[in-house]
Scaffold this active site. Structure first.
Site, short mmCIF file in Angstrom:
data_model
loop_
_atom_site.label_atom_id
_atom_site.label_comp_id
_atom_site.label_asym_id
_atom_site.label_seq_id
_atom_site.Cartn_x
_atom_site.Cartn_y
_atom_site.Cartn_z
N ARG A 198 5.25 -17.83 -3.37
CA ARG A 198 5.37 -17.73 -1.92
C ARG A 198 4.02 -17.90 -1.23
O ARG A 198 3.95 -18.29 -0.08
CB ARG A 198 5.99 -16.37 -1.55
CG ARG A 198 6.40 -16.28 -0.12
CD ARG A 198 6.71 -14.85 0.30
NE ARG A 198 7.84 -14.28 -0.38
CZ ARG A 198 7.97 -12.97 -0.61
NH1 ARG A 198 7.03 -12.13 -0.24
NH2 ARG A 198 9.03 -12.51 -1.22
N TYR A 199 2.94 -17.56 -1.91
CA TYR A 199 1.59 -17.68 -1.35
C TYR A 199 0.84 -18.71 -2.19
O TYR A 199 1.06 -18.81 -3.39
CB TYR A 199 0.86 -16.34 -1.41
CG TYR A 199 1.60 -15.21 -0.73
CD1 TYR A 199 1.61 -15.12 0.66
CD2 TYR A 199 2.29 -14.25 -1.47
CE1 TYR A 199 2.29 -14.08 1.29
CE2 TYR A 199 2.97 -13.23 -0.84
CZ TYR A 199 2.97 -13.14 0.53
OH TYR A 199 3.65 -12.13 1.15
N LYS A 244 4.51 -10.61 3.31
CA LYS A 244 4.18 -9.19 3.48
C LYS A 244 3.18 -9.03 4.61
O LYS A 244 2.22 -9.79 4.69
CB LYS A 244 3.48 -8.66 2.22
CG LYS A 244 4.38 -8.30 1.08
CD LYS A 244 3.55 -7.51 0.05
CE LYS A 244 4.25 -7.46 -1.28
NZ LYS A 244 4.36 -8.79 -1.91
N ASP A 254 7.57 -6.07 3.65
CA ASP A 254 7.83 -7.41 3.13
C ASP A 254 8.96 -7.96 3.99
O ASP A 254 10.09 -7.47 3.94
CB ASP A 254 8.22 -7.35 1.64
CG ASP A 254 7.77 -8.59 0.89
OD1 ASP A 254 7.58 -9.64 1.55
OD2 ASP A 254 7.62 -8.52 -0.34
N CYS A 258 15.50 2.44 -11.09
CA CYS A 258 15.33 3.13 -9.82
C CYS A 258 16.47 2.73 -8.91
O CYS A 258 16.78 1.54 -8.77
CB CYS A 258 14.00 2.73 -9.18
SG CYS A 258 12.63 2.81 -10.35
N ASP A 317 12.62 -2.53 1.29
CA ASP A 317 13.17 -3.84 1.64
C ASP A 317 14.63 -3.67 2.06
O ASP A 317 15.27 -2.66 1.74
CB ASP A 317 13.08 -4.77 0.43
CG ASP A 317 11.63 -5.10 0.09
OD1 ASP A 317 10.80 -5.14 1.02
OD2 ASP A 317 11.34 -5.32 -1.10
N CYS A 369 14.04 -2.22 -17.60
CA CYS A 369 13.16 -1.16 -17.13
C CYS A 369 13.47 0.08 -17.95
O CYS A 369 14.57 0.21 -18.48
CB CYS A 369 13.38 -0.87 -15.65
SG CYS A 369 13.01 -2.30 -14.63
N CYS A 411 15.67 0.06 -6.12
CA CYS A 411 14.99 -1.18 -6.51
C CYS A 411 15.41 -2.38 -5.67
O CYS A 411 16.60 -2.63 -5.49
CB CYS A 411 15.28 -1.46 -7.98
SG CYS A 411 14.50 -2.97 -8.57
C1 LIG Z 1 3.85 -9.10 -3.07
C2 LIG Z 1 3.79 -10.44 -3.59
C3 LIG Z 1 2.59 -10.98 -4.06
C4 LIG Z 1 1.31 -10.20 -4.10
O1 LIG Z 1 0.88 -9.88 -2.84
P1 LIG Z 1 -0.51 -9.12 -2.62
O2 LIG Z 1 -0.44 -8.75 -1.17
O3 LIG Z 1 -1.59 -10.05 -2.97
O4 LIG Z 1 -0.51 -7.92 -3.51
C5 LIG Z 1 2.62 -12.27 -4.50
N1 LIG Z 1 3.74 -13.01 -4.48
C6 LIG Z 1 4.91 -12.53 -4.02
C7 LIG Z 1 6.10 -13.39 -4.03
C8 LIG Z 1 4.98 -11.22 -3.56
O5 LIG Z 1 6.13 -10.74 -3.12
S1 SF4 Z 2 11.60 -0.50 -8.97
FE1 SF4 Z 2 13.05 -1.89 -10.01
S2 SF4 Z 2 11.75 -3.22 -11.28
FE2 SF4 Z 2 10.51 -1.42 -10.72
S3 SF4 Z 2 10.80 0.03 -12.40
FE3 SF4 Z 2 12.30 0.55 -10.84
S4 SF4 Z 2 14.15 -0.58 -11.45
FE4 SF4 Z 2 12.43 -1.49 -12.55
#
Ligand SMILES: *Cc1c(COP(=O)(O)O)cnc(C)c1O
Ligand code: SF4
Length: 351
Positions: free
Chosen positions: A93-94, A318, A311, A110, A274, A106, A113
């Site tokens: 994405r970046y 983000k 995000d 969670c 999210d 995992c 999640c």
């Molecule tokens: C969060 C995220 C990152 C990392 O973002 P930082 O702000 O640099 O920690 C990179 N790629 C994706 C797709 C993300 O969601």
């Molecule tokens: S937030 Fe989602 S990916 Fe992260 S440890 Fe919990 S269940 Fe796993």
């Protein structure tokens, strides 16, 4: 071969909804219905931290009827990660960084999640089992300098498999930093063995962001895991999620962030939840999150204060929830994307 302690913990994890329902007095039909939709597992280590099903640990890992609620503002894939996947299992994405989905499992699932639609599922497992397309893609894109291993939990990979992956990434000249996102220091600290620490030590600069959400998770075993990682030269950060009924109080966040610094873990992000389906009951209003951050600033060391991040839905990116990015709060918030566009954001309803 005798099982290691961490493999034994995984083997002994509670996964049966009926057993969980009996133990915590949950409705067995509800627990079964939630488990049919989303994966369920709790390690003995994490289970032992639950004093009551509605406490901050129980709420994070026990099935809840509200996971099945329908809410039109919540999406299966709120961050449109599928749209930003140039090859399966890689999110780009970046320009300079990518997320590689390296594992599907995992230790504890969670309930909040973002990827609950995917984690623990066979589709993600088959993606994660073959990193070749993702590695090829990264090797062909010289602008990528930072690779984030995520999933699932990359530290649930066996040592050999993890080492192979790190070796392959380190062999790509333009990959400068590698980040691991892992909750095992919290949920399965036994996984951080001296052998794992020695393995990770070979791949600097290596950053590991873990995921503590509550001060009760700062156990002696978790502290030992962080000590081993820090002494192996792994730079430790923490990404918490702001969760209703778990950590949405200034005193709780203060204790958590101060405790993390004692473990040599720098609080990096506090994430707004999210807009993921099945997680709405954990959401906190943006205004409340801002107020909490204001209460920390001053009383608490700057080193202990993370950025409060949203995000944005649809994969817009983000943003920190600072005034530059907030056009207007309210039930329909208007937020600025990293590109400067303004989008409408469904805030959590007022209580
Ligand atoms: C969060 C995220 C990152 C990392 O973002 P930082 O702000 O640099 O920690 C990179 N790629 C994706 C797709 C993300 O969601
Ligand atoms: S937030 Fe989602 S990916 Fe992260 S440890 Fe919990 S269940 Fe796993």
């Amino acid at each position: 071969m005798p099982r290691s302690l961490w493999q034994q913990q995984l083997a002994d994890s509670l996964r049966e909804p009926a057993a969980l329902a009996r133990r915590f007095g949950l409705d067995p039909a509800m627990a079964a219905a939630v488990a049919a939709r989303y994966p369920l597992a709790i390690t003995p280590h994490y289970l032992a931290l639950i004093e009551h099903r509605d406490d901050p640990i129980g709420r994070q890992c026990l099935p809840d009827a509200r996971e099945l609620a329908t809410d039109p503002t919540l999406r299966e894939d709120p961050l449109a990660e599928a749209r930003h996947a140039p090859v399966p299992g890689l999110i780009h994405r970046y320009p300079d960084r990518v997320v590689l989905l390296a594992a599907a499992q995992c230790a504890v699932y969670c309930r909040f999640c973002t990827r609950k639609r995917q984690v623990g599922c066979p589709a993600l497992a088959s993606l994660a089992a073959d990193a070749e397309p993702a590695l090829d893609y990264i090797a062909r894109q010289p602008a990528i300098h930072d690779v984030l291993l995520s999933g699932g939990d990359p530290l649930l990979l066996e040592d050999d498999r993890l080492e192979q992956l790190l070796l392959r990434l380190r062999a790509i000249p333009h990959v400068e930093t590698i980040r691991i996102g892992s909750r095992v220091p919290v949920t399965l600290p036994q996984r951080v063995t001296p052998r794992l620490a020695a393995l990770l030590k070979k791949f600097p600069p290596l950053y590991l962001n873990t995921h503590f959400n509550h001060p009760r998770e700062l156990t002696p075993a978790a502290a030992e895991a962080c000590r081993l990682l820090a002494e192996a030269g792994v730079v430790l950060g923490n990404q918490s999620v702001l969760l209703r009924g778990v950590n949405d109080a200034a005193a709780t966040l203060t204790e958590l962030f101060r405790g993390l610094l004692r473990l040599r873990v720098r609080p990096y992000y506090l994430h707004q939840m999210d807009l993921a389906r099945g997680t709405g009951h954990f959401r906190v209003r943006l205004e409340r999150g801002q107020e909490l951050l204001r209460q920390l600033r001053g009383p608490l060391s700057g080193l202990a204060i993370p950025h409060y991040m949203v995000d944005l839905p649809g994969g817009c990116g983000k943003i920190p929830l600072t005034p530059e990015y907030v056009v207007q709060l309210g039930d329909r918030a208007l937020l600025r994307t990293p590109d400067g566009a303004v989008i409408s954001y469904a805030n959590h309803p007022r209580d």
